[in-house]
Design an enzyme around this catalytic site. Sequence first.
Site, PDB file in Angstrom:
ATOM      1  N   SER A 126      -6.674   3.256 -11.086  1.00 34.27           N
ATOM      2  CA  SER A 126      -6.345   3.385 -12.506  1.00 34.27           C
ATOM      3  C   SER A 126      -7.123   2.371 -13.330  1.00 34.27           C
ATOM      4  CB  SER A 126      -4.847   3.135 -12.665  1.00 34.27           C
ATOM      5  OG  SER A 126      -4.511   2.786 -13.984  1.00 34.27           O
ATOM      6  N   TYR A 151       2.863  -1.872 -12.335  1.00 28.94           N
ATOM      7  CA  TYR A 151       2.126  -0.673 -11.924  1.00 28.94           C
ATOM      8  C   TYR A 151       0.642  -1.007 -11.757  1.00 28.94           C
ATOM      9  CZ  TYR A 151      -0.579   3.605 -12.387  1.00 28.94           C
ATOM     10  OH  TYR A 151      -1.507   4.593 -12.190  1.00 28.94           O
ATOM     11  N   LYS A 155      -1.983  -1.208  -8.288  1.00 25.96           N
ATOM     12  CA  LYS A 155      -3.291  -0.552  -8.122  1.00 25.96           C
ATOM     13  C   LYS A 155      -4.360  -1.577  -7.727  1.00 25.96           C
ATOM     14  CE  LYS A 155      -2.077   3.707  -8.900  1.00 25.96           C
ATOM     15  NZ  LYS A 155      -2.081   4.693  -7.810  1.00 25.96           N
TER      16      LYS A 155
END
Length: 341
Positions: A126, A151, A155
């Site tokens: 991402s 989040y 990643k």
Amino acid sequence: MKECVLVTGGAGFIGSHTAVELVNAGYDVVIVDDLSNSDMNAVEGIRRITGADVPMEVVDCCDYHAMSEVFKKYNFNSIIHFAASKAVGESVVKPLLYYRNNITSLLNVLELMRDNGVDNLVFSSSCTVYGEPDVLPVTEQTPRKPANSPYGNTKQICEDILRDTIAAHPQIKGIALRYFNPIGAHPSALIGELPKGVPGNLVPFITQTAAGLREELSVFGDDYNTPDGSAVRDYIDVTDLAKAHVAAMARMTEGRSKSGYEIFNVGTGNGLSVLELVNKFQEVNNLKIKYKIVGRRAGDIEKIWADTSYANKELGWTAKVPIEETLRSAWAWEKNIRNIE
């Protein structure tokens, strides 16, 4: 013999569109999904679009034993790993869920690849790994800054795990695709974005408001340092994004990778603000939606868009679908699932 690809999280938004493009490109596909943020309708949609009886295993990738049974049942050549929790805002509130789910699932997949002789992995990364970048657009060489959310941090950690695993096990090849903001739906309106509960992404919020499921849309922040004060993102059509995975897969299976671990930005190269997107949606679909400006959302960055020239050159892939078409497809999908004329 056809290459067989395991698609984890293949009933999800990006996974389902990628499964379609893989089948269209001549791959055999097996889907694993725990259906925590998706449902079997997506798998039925994939089967209807492609005419292929794509196998589906309802398994949580964090369950090592259940995953090892899947590896015994099928003979995979390659894996595309999507399975993960993916809402920035939710990750700020539930960090442990995100660390457990996103990291454990990748560890399990990599251990099973190593032990079963599966050599190729495309990892769904991402643009959140860049944090709040100093220079735009971001290239693959843009330094990763501390992520703004758990989040984004998962990643970054997963990219590092993949890099280190490949260094230790050179037979494994990996490509991390750093996506920007995928939106839209398949042109057939048979699959699209259908989050469970409150959406974490902008476009389902817009379409659900247009469909009358929500009274109004909340726009998070109008005081950013951007032309209209709302946050700027690089919105990419989900079918374009899906095709980038097929290109990445072909690069590895055809032996064209330049190193064991590669990274590519997957976006359009254009930044659009939230308010521009809302207005564009209203314009192309000829409707009005009610929205209000609210405070900034925890974990959000101000602006980001991609330099995609490396992916364009090396993968032979380019985002092609115009934003107008993408926003029409998103609304067509919402109308289809809500039975709106």
